[in-house]
Design an enzyme around this catalytic site. Structure first.
Site, PDB file in Angstrom:
ATOM      1  N   THR A  43      -4.434   1.543  10.622  1.00 22.41           N
ATOM      2  CA  THR A  43      -5.764   0.527  10.574  1.00 22.41           C
ATOM      3  C   THR A  43      -6.316   0.969   9.454  1.00 22.41           C
ATOM      4  OG1 THR A  43      -6.433   0.493  13.032  1.00 22.41           O
ATOM      5  CG2 THR A  43      -8.171   0.191  11.604  1.00 22.41           C
ATOM      6  N   THR A  44      -5.845   0.204   7.909  1.00 26.34           N
ATOM      7  CA  THR A  44      -6.692   0.565   6.823  1.00 26.34           C
ATOM      8  C   THR A  44      -7.040  -0.475   5.934  1.00 26.34           C
ATOM      9  OG1 THR A  44      -4.017   1.985   6.938  1.00 26.34           O
ATOM     10  CG2 THR A  44      -5.747   0.822   4.262  1.00 26.34           C
TER      11      THR A  44
END
Length: 232
Positions: A43-44
């Site tokens: 999750t960026t």
């Protein structure tokens, strides 16, 4: 016309090849689409705030359902005003970050000025597109500050280049994007942006098993690049 001209030789019997059953073909196609039964997760997040840009990503590195590392780094400093954050294969992320850093330094030496965020993003898009037949499996967010102000770009595996105010990539995108979109404001301060990004990543971590174990931050302002990290 018997007896006239040479006789043509008979064709040899060609053995028939048994075709794969249709259900087995379908299963093999589904496995190929799923990356051979595994998919790297992450999750960026990237967002523009009042005084700059923030990039962040959680620290978990997975291989399918196996957690390979709890201290992976997916956010990289490129120059004093540009950073890149990725989701995908860690090795491909590292190659992209090193290539981008080297090309940015070469640009500065050749031209005599710092590379802009748009030019750095376009450079990365060209690298990804040139590798389209053996792609680097990573989704990328490039953010930074230059004479035009703060800017953010999102790139896919083939180098598509999309400017945006905020973005999320990786397996936790759907969950994190809901939180980020609900609370995002361009007038946020650095602390407010960090709090919102942290909340969005934590919401994804609570539901996405491929994300977790902490967050790395890259906060880019006129003063330079600040790197921070927290553990869960």
């Amino acid at each position: 016309m018997e007896g006239y001209g040479p006789q043509l030789p008979g064709l040899p019997n060609i053995p028939q090849i048994q075709l794969m059953p249709q259900d087995q073909q379908q299963a093999q196609g589904n496995q190929a689409q799923q990356g051979g039964g595994w998919m790297p997760g992450a999750t960026t997040v990237g967002a523009i705030f009042k005084d700059g840009v923030i990039l962040a990503s959680e620290k978990r590195v997975t291989y399918g359902n196996f957690i390979m590392s709890k201290g992976g780094k997916k956010v990289f400093k490129v120059t004093d005003q540009i950073g890149v954050a990725c989701a995908g294969l860690v090795g491909d992320m590292q190659i992209l970050a090193k290539e981008m850093q080297a090309q940015a330094n070469l640009f500065s030496m050749d031209v005599g000025r710092k590379i802009s965020v748009r030019s750095a993003s376009k450079l990365l898009a060209n690298v990804l597109f040139n590798r389209r037949y053996s792609p680097l499996f990573t989704q990328t967010i490039v953010g930074g500050l230059d004479d035009e102000g703060a800017s953010l770009y999102v790139l896919d595996v083939l180098g598509s280049l999309i400017p945006d105010k905020y973005a999320v990539v990786g397996s936790g995108t759907e969950i994190a994007m809901g939180v980020l979109e609900e609370g995002y404001k361009e007038t946020m301060t650095a602390n407010e942006a960090k709090e919102l990004v942290t909340r969005s990543i934590k919401s994804a971590v609570s539901r996405d098993s491929m994300s977790g174990d902490g967050i790395d931050f890259l906060i880019i302002t006129k003063e330079g690049v600040a790197e921070e990290s927290i553990k869960f």
